[in-house]
Design an enzyme around this catalytic site. Structure first.
Site, PDB file in Angstrom:
ATOM      1  CE  LYS A  72      -3.982   1.694   2.727  1.00 10.87           C
ATOM      2  NZ  LYS A  72      -4.825   1.373   3.896  1.00 10.87           N
ATOM      3  CB  SER A 157      -8.234   3.046   3.144  1.00  5.98           C
ATOM      4  OG  SER A 157      -7.307   2.427   4.019  1.00  5.98           O
ATOM      5  CB  SER A 181      -8.253  -0.043   5.909  1.00  9.12           C
ATOM      6  OG  SER A 181      -8.915   1.177   6.035  1.00  9.12           O
TER       7      SER A 181
END
Lengths: 522, 515
Positions: A72, A157, A181
């Site tokens: 990420k 996310s 997330s």
């Protein structure tokens, strides 16, 4: 082996192939790069690695040698931009690697790119990146064929991390989980998503959202893969004082797992309105499977679940306000041209760098932090946090020193695990998610409105508040009103540092449900 | 005419004497090249986390015990927020909710030699900020992060102090304590020790008036200046029927206080627990075995290893000899007490004041020049004790003493050995000295008897005595081969001559009376 076969394998499977020299690391790289090009429209990377180091044919059998992965874009990567999907960090190139990144490199992994995400990890759809939304691979080509420019959201996310694994561009990826997330996008994209115990994995080099809730998470295509990566990444880091000091035992997943003698709790507060009937059915089916497999399934209560979201919003926004304070024009982002005074420069630069939603959270956070609001918000949230953790401690029959008030010794059978859906809906179309999460800001945002998006985050956020581990496992498909089949994720929860129990039951669910990941790709 | 009662409380910020900063491994150096002592964490690079400096905690615990505080076995860190360029995180890490230590006190000797007590409200660990430099000419603001993140202890007192001179005496005592336990070098000129003063005045001794806070006093004289100025200013306002505004004030170079901002509109620091830092857990002798890691800190160990504090040295020195307060202060300030006390314990016969003076005049400047502490002094306290004893008991004389002292420093030999080797012992036996004197006086009587007639015929009495004395002593030196202790000999000669003069005077009187 045909390359269109190879990208469908799991990490454990390609390791076997590599080990027996059936394929070379170069083959894997080529396949994944090809896959990346094919699926680039999904927008799961903010930056892809252009040049790969020549793979060293060392005789040392590194556990991840040549295995493509992605992280990420809120994990620091040396010599490569780390943007948090924000204009504020558009060209920000860190000078060191996050501990998890460092470990993956050290174990021989091959980084493919940085995963797109909601800006600064705030969001549950994967749609709020300043570099465009992440698209869910599921039914993406079908919608294209139908001439519909809408798409299914990847979840957030860590949407890019989930989509990259689901699309076959990498064999595993690293996300971060603050309030769901990792598990939400895992459920939406039909992959396995692990949120470990707080402190099991190092946060050093992870751009923080909420320091006391953040934990790096792992996306894989199988439960065994998840355990494999977890074993590599877990452990004390001298650079992160919040990592667990004791040794965390390695988790092993057998080729066949059983759940004989396990106690599975079903929290009654998780039967909520608006749950999709297919998801409810998948949940019931899993309960039956556990029961048939020799587990004892009991109903438990987590009475303070309704306070999870308010508690989370207050703690999270407050930390956001604080953590993003460092992003001024002195060190980061674009310096505004017009500002004359320091304050004006700072204001203009921050105004440019942050999106509306981030700004709203900063404002809300500062509001909660005001001295006059301390009792009303922060202190309440801190005591709610103890109560929520206490509920879990009670369900798991644990005497937790910090919540001893709540954990009574007599009570229902102590659970090994809890089982709920991961989300109450399958991945919605972007258009409906926008309305659901009020992304266009149709309603005036009120800092007192602390609800979140219940369809998406109701089941997952309490886990972060309690600091305990959970895993989302894809178990089946649900056909929605557009006639598209979308994955369903179920959510297993354990007490802290009991990831081994999670993996055992998750593996059981995986083998019982026989989920077909590639049903729609090709 | 009203009498006004001032009330003063202090907040002391002392930089901890560690090699690195409180939460990073950047070094802590005064006057280093700007931004050369900055770790990633100090520059607030995202994803970097604070790693608590063990040494800083140990020093803060030692400080707390030295200030008679109760140390909390579980304390926590909070963030204090404000936007400022030299505070790159946007917050300072401090201990607001659960500080390291509470409820202490410091006893100090006031200027009038009265023992007084100030209560310590709390002691907390916190970060120092960076520095901003403003270049007015170029219109630039420059930031130096070298100081950002340096560890401080903040010592907060109760408002127990009634005068600026007491405040100064108290601060001096705290400085001495910190220096004695080595937690802070307290160089105010290097910004290592700063004071905030809360000052109020009231016409009623039992009521506290509205207070103002004078921030960041960074020179010792400033403490007295700021408090005195503020007391005078507040009394004037109250006498004119005005009201003191609760505000933060700064001290100018000329010693006046000026308003910085009003407290009512003060910044809201929005305190919040720091999620990056676990609780600071300290252990006792009982609990240390259960500690989860080998770096655990045992507070009992720190407490039992505390060095002797200045107050204890003061007590011992007072028991030793009725020194004046200034002398004891001087000894404490120069960390001389331990050396001195060991010396007199070894040679209780030495003259206390002469010994103190010898150390002050000779040894202290030597150590300062060499940048040595008394612990590191090449001349051990026992050796100097021997030398002082031999000098004060006339075994050697003063000039030899200095010679021996110098040689002992240069060669590392003991004074006793040096004296022995050189045969520098003097004869101080009175019978021996007297017999030499008799011998010389006999000589004089035979060779020039006029010299022994008093009053002399052609000279003044004093001149004649002086001349005779030097002649006699010179002769004794020759006869004794230099072994006669000069000072003692001089005393004996003087006594004898005085006697001689008196005898002759008596004779003359009686013969005059008879004639």
């Amino acid at each position: 082996m045909a390359s269109n076969e190879l990208f469908r394998k799991t990490l454990i499977q390609v390791r076997e192939l590599l080990k027996h020299n059936k394929i070379s690391p170069e083959d894997l790289l080529t396949v994944c790069q090809h896959r990346m090009r094919e699926t680039s429209a999904l927008n799961y990377f903010t930056n892809a690695v252009e040049k790969h180091d020549p793979l060293i044919n060392s005789k040392i059998d590194l556990p991840l040698k040549g295995i493509p992965f992605s992280v990420k874009d809120n994990f620091y990567t040396e010599d490569m931009p780390t943007t948090c999907a924000s204009l504020m960090l558009e060209n920000h190139i860190p000078e060191f690697n996050a501990t998890v990144v460092e470990k993956l490199h050290a174990y021989g992994g091959s980084m493919m790119g940085k995963d797109n995400m909601d800006e600064f990890a705030m969001g549950s759809g994967g749609c709020e990146s300043q570099f465009g939304p992440v698209r869910n691979p599921w039914n993406y080509s079908e919608l294209e064929v139908e001439g519909n420019d809408d798409f299914y959201v990847a979840g957030g996310s860590s949407g890019g991390s989930a989509a990259a694994v689901a699309a076959g561009a990498t064999f595993f990826s690293i996300g971060s989980d603050t309030g769901g997330s990792v598990r939400v996008p895992a459920a939406f994209c039909g992959v396995v998503g692990l949120k470990p115990t707080y402190g099991a994995l190092s946060r050093h080099g992870l751009v923080p959202l909420c320091n006391s809730l953040d934990v790096p998470g792992i996306f894989t295509r199988s439960v065994a893969d998840s355990a494999f990566v977890f074993n590599i990444l877990k452990g004390r880091d001298v650079n992160d004082p919040t990592t667990i000091k004791q040794q965390i035992p390695n988790s092993r997943v057998k080729p066949e797992e059983d759940v004989k003698g396990m106690v599975i709790g079903i929290p009654k507060e998780h039967y909520i309105d608006g749950t999709h009937p297919d998801i409810r059915a998948a949940w019931d089916k899993a309960i039956q499977q556990f029961s048939d497999g020799g587990a004892t399934v009991i109903e438990v209560s987590l009475p303070n679940q309704e306070y999870v979201q308010p508690c989370y919003r207050i703690l999270c926004c407050s930390d956001v306000a604080i953590n993003l304070a460092k992003f001024d024009e002195f060190e980061y982002g674009r310096r505004a041209r017009h500002g004359e005074f320091k304050e004006e420069l700072n204001y203009l630069s921050r105004d440019y760098g942050f999106s509306e939603k981030v700004k709203r959270r900063i404002a809300a956070g500062n509001f909660f932090l005001l001295e006059e609001n301390k009792e009303k918000f922060i202190n309440k949230a801190l005591s709610l946090r103890r109560m929520i953790r206490g509920d879990y401690a009670k369900a798991f029959g644990t005497k937790d020193s910090s919540v001893s008030l709540f954990a009574s010794t007599s009570g229902p059978l102590p659970c090994d695990l809890l089982l709920t859906p991961t989300t109450s809906v399958t991945s919605p179309l972007h258009s409906s998610f926008t309305a659901m999460a009020d992304l266009d800001g149709a309603e005036e945002q009120d800092p007192h409105d602390l609800a979140g998006v219940p369809e998406v985050d109701y089941h997952v956020t309490g886990i972060n508040i309690a600091g305990i581990p959970a895993i989302s496992v894809p178990v089946g498909l649900s056909t929605n009103q557009h006639g598209h089949e979308m994955p369903i994720g179920l959510h297993l929860v354990a007490w802290e540092q009991q990831e081994n129990k999670l993996f055992r039951a998750a593996k059981f669910l995986e083998q019982e449900s026989n989920f077909q990941q590639w049903v729609e790709n090709n | 005419m009203n009498r006004w009662f001032p009330l003063i409380g202090l907040e002391i910020h002392a930089q901890l004497n560690t090699k690195s900063k409180l939460f990073s491994n950047a070094s802590k150096k005064f006057m280093a090249t700007p931004n050369s002592c900055v770790a990633r964490f100090d520059a607030s690079m995202p994803g970097t986390l604070p790693i608590l400096n063990r040494k800083a905690v140990e020093l803060a615990v030692a400080t707390s015990y030295a200030l008679n505080c109760q140390v909390a076995l579980k304390s926590s860190f909070d963030r204090k927020h404000y936007f400022y360029a030299d505070m790159p995180q946007g917050y300072q890490i401090t201990q607001q909710r659960a500080p390291l230590a509470k409820h202490g006190f410091v006893d100090y000797l006031s200027e009038s030699s009265k023992m007084k007590r100030v209560h310590i409200h709390q002691v907390q660990l916190e970060q120092d900020s960076g520095k901003s430099l403003h270049d007015e000419k170029e219109g630039l603001s420059l930031i130096d992060l070298n100081r950002a993140g340096v560890g401080l202890v903040e010592i907060v007192t109760s408002p127990d102090i009634r005068s600026s001179s007491d405040a100064c005496s108290f601060v001096k005592e705290v400085m001495k304590i910190l220096q004695y336990i080595g937690s802070c070098t307290c160089k105010m000129e290097e910004g290592e020790f700063r004071v905030d003063a809360n000052v109020s005045v009231s016409a009623d001794i039992s009521v506290m008036g509205t207070r103002t806070e004078i921030k960041n006093i960074n020179r010792f004289k400033g403490i007295k200046q700021a408090i005195d100025y503020e007391i005078t200013r507040q009394i004037k306002i109250l006498q004119e029927g005005g009201k003191v505004v609760n505000e933060t004030r700064g001290l100018t170079n000329s010693g006046e206080t000026v308003s910085m901002r009003e407290k009512e509109s003060a910044y809201d620091y929005r305190f919040m627990p720091d999620g990056n830092l676990p609780y600071l857990i300290l252990h006792t002798n009982e609990s240390i075995g259960k500690a989860q890691h080998k770096n655990a800190i045992n507070v009992d160990e720190i407490r039992s290893n505390l060095p002797t504090l200045p107050s204890e040295y003061r007590r011992r020195l007072q028991n030793e000899y009725p020194f004046e307060k200034d002398i004891i202060d001087f000894m404490l300030e120069n960390k001389m007490a331990e050396y001195y006390l060991a010396l007199v314990a070894h040679r209780p016969q030495v003259d206390r004041m002469l010994t103190f003076d010898y150390i002050r005049v000779h040894l202290l400047p030597y150590l300062e020049r060499k940048e040595l502490s008394f612990d590191e002094c090449p001349l051990k306290s026992n050796d100097l004790g021997d030398l002082m004893y031999m000098t004060h008991s006339y075994q050697i004389d003063g000039s030899i003493c200095n010679k021996v002292y110098q040689e002992a420093l240069d060669t590392n030999k003991s004074p006793v050995q040096i004296i022995k080797e050189n045969g520098w012992y003097k004869i101080s036996d009175e019978t021996m000295l007297s017999s030499w004197l008799d011998q010389v006086l006999d000589e004089v009587k035979q060779q020039s008897p006029d010299l022994l007639v008093f009053p002399p015929k052609r000279r003044k009495l004093e001149t004649a005595v002086k001349k005779l004395t030097s002649h006699v002593i010179g002769r004794i030196a020759i006869i004794s081969d230099g072994k006669a202790h000069a000072k003692l000999m001089r005393m004996i000669v003087k006594k004898r001559l005085d006697m001689l003069i008196d005898e002759q005077r008596e004779e003359q009187k009686s013969s005059g009376a008879s004639s």
